[in-house]
Design an enzyme around this catalytic site. Structure first.
Site, short mmCIF file in Angstrom:
data_model
loop_
_atom_site.label_atom_id
_atom_site.label_comp_id
_atom_site.label_asym_id
_atom_site.label_seq_id
_atom_site.Cartn_x
_atom_site.Cartn_y
_atom_site.Cartn_z
N HIS B 53 -20.03 19.80 -1.35
CA HIS B 53 -20.67 19.28 -2.56
C HIS B 53 -22.08 18.78 -2.20
O HIS B 53 -22.36 18.41 -1.05
CB HIS B 53 -19.84 18.11 -3.12
CG HIS B 53 -18.63 18.56 -3.89
ND1 HIS B 53 -17.89 17.72 -4.69
CD2 HIS B 53 -18.04 19.78 -3.98
CE1 HIS B 53 -16.89 18.39 -5.22
NE2 HIS B 53 -16.95 19.64 -4.81
N GLU B 55 -23.65 16.03 -2.76
CA GLU B 55 -23.75 14.67 -2.21
C GLU B 55 -23.37 14.62 -0.73
O GLU B 55 -23.99 13.89 0.05
CB GLU B 55 -22.81 13.71 -2.96
CG GLU B 55 -23.05 13.58 -4.44
CD GLU B 55 -22.18 14.54 -5.25
OE1 GLU B 55 -22.18 15.76 -4.95
OE2 GLU B 55 -21.52 14.07 -6.18
N CYS B 83 -17.35 13.06 -7.63
CA CYS B 83 -15.89 13.16 -7.63
C CYS B 83 -15.32 12.12 -6.66
O CYS B 83 -16.06 11.37 -6.02
CB CYS B 83 -15.46 14.58 -7.22
SG CYS B 83 -15.71 14.93 -5.46
N CYS B 86 -16.70 12.49 -3.03
CA CYS B 86 -18.10 12.05 -2.87
C CYS B 86 -18.23 10.55 -3.09
O CYS B 86 -19.05 9.89 -2.45
CB CYS B 86 -18.99 12.84 -3.80
SG CYS B 86 -19.04 14.60 -3.37
#
Lengths: 143, 143
Positions: B53, B55, B83, B86
């Protein structure tokens, strides 16, 4: 022969490698069809990276080995209950089974009412004493 | 000049780069003293890795730039609410400020009653429409 205890011992060996590097001693392995496809230990200090938990590295490594991002038909053996970050990653991975050594009441995902993927089976308490003792001993020595 | 909207626009440019690669279009940047020290976008398909992801990559990259694992005095601008994974990573990073574009009611951390580090300030709704529309458009085209 290929019992949960058998594989958790391998994860514990990873935790011992972390301990030798003065890392919080957590280790894990990922197994597919009784074959180890990833092994790793916590490297947050060595890599200066909060995301370098054992599980995160193992998920990336196993997906690389399998050539796909979903870890179906895989089991992860982790010496310590996963944190929120690792729980989230395991959830995305749709891994089939998560086997945990020691619980982590404070930082672990279970007490935060988080769940893994609906397909994921969770087993706790495998070699719980050894898995717990290595972490407790580490923090005892730090005080 | 260095407003939240200014930096969120940069994060949106990262989301657009993700879109060009047929990735779920989420982008982020990390800023320290009004300087961009990390920029990234979702690469889960390209890298075959659920942990890739935006992040996660930005946290690793910023820590590498700073030479330390804690992101104090840093702000992350993310086009979509983080999410669980993260959120956990941002919590460990002790980042000072998290600025979110669009909410993610289903997958985001806020509705799961998770919190970031006590020191972390959270701001939502910056360029919310643009940040939301790019993700909605992506999934609309997939159907």
């Amino acid at each position: 022969m290929f019992t949960d205890e058998y594989f958790m011992k391998m994860a514990l060996q990873e935790a011992e490698t972390a301990l030798e590097k003065d890392e919080v001693p957590v280790g894990c392995i990922i197994v597919s069809n009784n074959r180890i496809i990833a092994r790793s230990h916590n490297l947050t200090e060595t890599l200066n990276d909060v995301t370098a938990h054992a599980e995160m590295q193992a998920i990336t490594s196993a997906a690389n080995y399998l050539g796909g991002k979903y870890l179906q038909n895989c089991t992860i053996y982790i010496t310590l209950e996963p944190c929120v970050m690792c729980c989230g990653a395991l959830n995305w991975s749709q891994i089939s089974k998560v086997v945990i050594g020691a619980r982590d009441e404070q930082r672990g995902f279970i007490n935060k009412n988080l769940t893994l993927h609906p397909k994921t089976e969770v087993v706790t308490g495998i070699l719980e004493n050894e898995c717990s003792e290595i972490v407790k001993g580490f923090f005892r020595a730090k005080r």
